[in-house]
Design an enzyme around this catalytic site. Sequence first.
Site, PDB file in Angstrom:
ATOM      1  N   GLY A 143      -2.380   6.401  -3.271  1.00  0.00           N
ATOM      2  CA  GLY A 143      -2.220   5.670  -2.458  1.00  0.00           C
ATOM      3  C   GLY A 143      -2.420   4.524  -3.031  1.00  0.00           C
ATOM      4  N   SER A 144      -2.876   3.549  -1.882  1.00  0.00           N
ATOM      5  CA  SER A 144      -3.601   2.555  -2.923  1.00  0.00           C
ATOM      6  C   SER A 144      -5.072   2.061  -2.134  1.00  0.00           C
ATOM      7  CB  SER A 144      -3.381   1.396  -1.688  1.00  0.00           C
ATOM      8  OG  SER A 144      -3.161   1.175  -0.662  1.00  0.00           O
ATOM      9  N   VAL A 177      -7.310   1.800   0.690  1.00  0.00           N
ATOM     10  CA  VAL A 177      -7.218   3.151   1.516  1.00  0.00           C
ATOM     11  C   VAL A 177      -8.304   4.083   0.859  1.00  0.00           C
ATOM     12  CG1 VAL A 177      -6.118   4.936   2.451  1.00  0.00           C
ATOM     13  CG2 VAL A 177      -4.790   2.663   3.101  1.00  0.00           C
ATOM     14  N   GLY A 178      -7.693   4.068  -0.723  1.00  0.00           N
ATOM     15  CA  GLY A 178      -8.603   4.411  -1.341  1.00  0.00           C
ATOM     16  C   GLY A 178     -10.436   4.456  -1.450  1.00  0.00           C
ATOM     17  N   GLU A 235      -5.846   8.904  -6.772  1.00  0.00           N
ATOM     18  CA  GLU A 235      -4.907   8.291  -7.733  1.00  0.00           C
ATOM     19  C   GLU A 235      -4.750   6.984  -7.548  1.00  0.00           C
ATOM     20  OE1 GLU A 235      -4.565   9.352 -10.785  1.00  0.00           O
ATOM     21  OE2 GLU A 235      -4.489  11.466 -10.509  1.00  0.00           O
ATOM     22  N   CYS A 244       3.235   3.989  -9.976  1.00  0.00           N
ATOM     23  CA  CYS A 244       2.070   3.857 -10.028  1.00  0.00           C
ATOM     24  C   CYS A 244       1.268   3.113 -10.979  1.00  0.00           C
ATOM     25  CB  CYS A 244       0.686   4.671  -9.493  1.00  0.00           C
ATOM     26  SG  CYS A 244       1.206   6.126 -10.468  1.00  0.00           S
TER      27      CYS A 244
END
Length: 470
Positions: free
Chosen positions: A222-223, A226-227, A244, A278
């Site tokens: 995800g983004s 948020v990571g 990722e 991505c």
Amino acid sequence: MESYESLLATIVPSGGETRDVFDPATGELIGKAPVQDVADLEAAIDRAEAAQVSWAALGDDERIAYLHKAADAIEASSEALAELLSREQGKPLNGPNARFEVGGCVAWTRTAADTPLPVEVIIDDESGYAEMHYRPLGVVGAISPWNWPMMISIWQIAPSLRMGNTVVIKPAETTTLSVLALVTVMNQVLPEGVLNIVTGPGRTVGDALTRSPKISKIMFTGSTPVGKRIIEASANNVTRLTLELGGNDAGIVLPDVDPAAIAEGLFWGAFINTGQTCAALKRLYVHDSVYDQVVEELAKFAANVPMGVGLEEQNVLGPLQNRAQYELVDRLVESAKASGARVVLGGDPDHDAVGNFYPTTLVADIDPHNDLVVEEQFGPALPIIRYADLDEVVKLANELEFGLGASVWSNDREQAKQIAARLQAGTVWINSHGGLHPMVPFGGAKQSGYGREFGVEGLKAVAEPQVVSG
Ligand code: NAD
């Protein structure tokens, strides 16, 4: 043949809170997705924990056989899965889209099953004996995004199951039905409790998953923002992470290319899944000596690629999956226009039309620091930057926080490899962009994340290495 409507009818539990799901191409209501909460999550984690001991005890050969049965089940439902994916995510059936994605689920599941990972003898001489085993971690928490919802979920699920872990997956809110359908199909053949799904908001259910002391590893795609939150949450229990995250991949075109020959590869590198990928080519740097020809050939190719409703067989580009993404792309293209950049193609969406269609857009003669270049657009709008100096373009390619992929386009392979060595990215492709293979490790440098998926590295990433010595 099973239709996506009949598949849909089997996946949504009766009762409980639901959310209406609309087709991003037509605006039609296609179904209702369950919205679950932290209590549902805790029950799913308990189910996964209870099933893990016997799943691990089955041994590698039996788990491999189960993964093949799961791949067979996906294959048997592939058309219904592809149609549902197309209706919920928006991506067309054809081109590198919905059917391709479901086929990828089958291929990645089979490769995760068939990749050998024997016990490794590290030393065996007069100094001693030591061997490395790869043990199950326990319960893996998987959190997936909305752009390739089925395939990315499989990347997380299949290796985890192979290595003797059980899984709790939380799909993105806007592509819940696709992942629910995939999991339901796999669960026709997997033992109870091995693969569990919980739907619901990321900020509550996803967050609780990352904080649970019963979760040994989080596989997150995800983004980057948020990571970063997940990294903080992982500190509580020293939870293992594979992250990722976002990407803003550069492609560098050297002066020796044949513009007509590379146009198609450049196009699909950038516009696969209508740019919502991505590791898509998101910033194209072209040498001044071939700039005008490359822009012209790319525009010629791009102008003829059909965009439309996903279920119509001729289309290979679709709408943006959600309105927020459409608005982001629109804002970035407007910022490019306002700066005086030249719109070569597209850039003129019909805001009143049905569906989240943003036209294929090429923006030339753009400042290298314009928002459309430095922000991840995640949509069908490609900025094309003119350069004259190789050192300068390498510096521009490397100056962002992202480092997922990059590409070099040249007839001189050796020179391209030398440039690859200077690029800060997890993958550098030569004369293509974004192609993945289930045996080739994939992952990001810098703030595009850490850890690698696929192949042997990917299996090791969902296992606890244990040395047995003596
Ligand atoms: P997102 O980060 O908004 O959401 C991803 C997932 O995280 C969703 O399931 C969401 O519900 C969940 N989530 C949200 N907040 C959370 C929290 N606080 N704790 C735990 N989970 C939470 O990303 P998105 O918009 O769905 O996807 C687009 C982004 O994903 C882009 O930046 C793209 O580059 C990136 N991406 C990366 C890869 C890769 O392999 N590196 C692949 C696909 C997408």
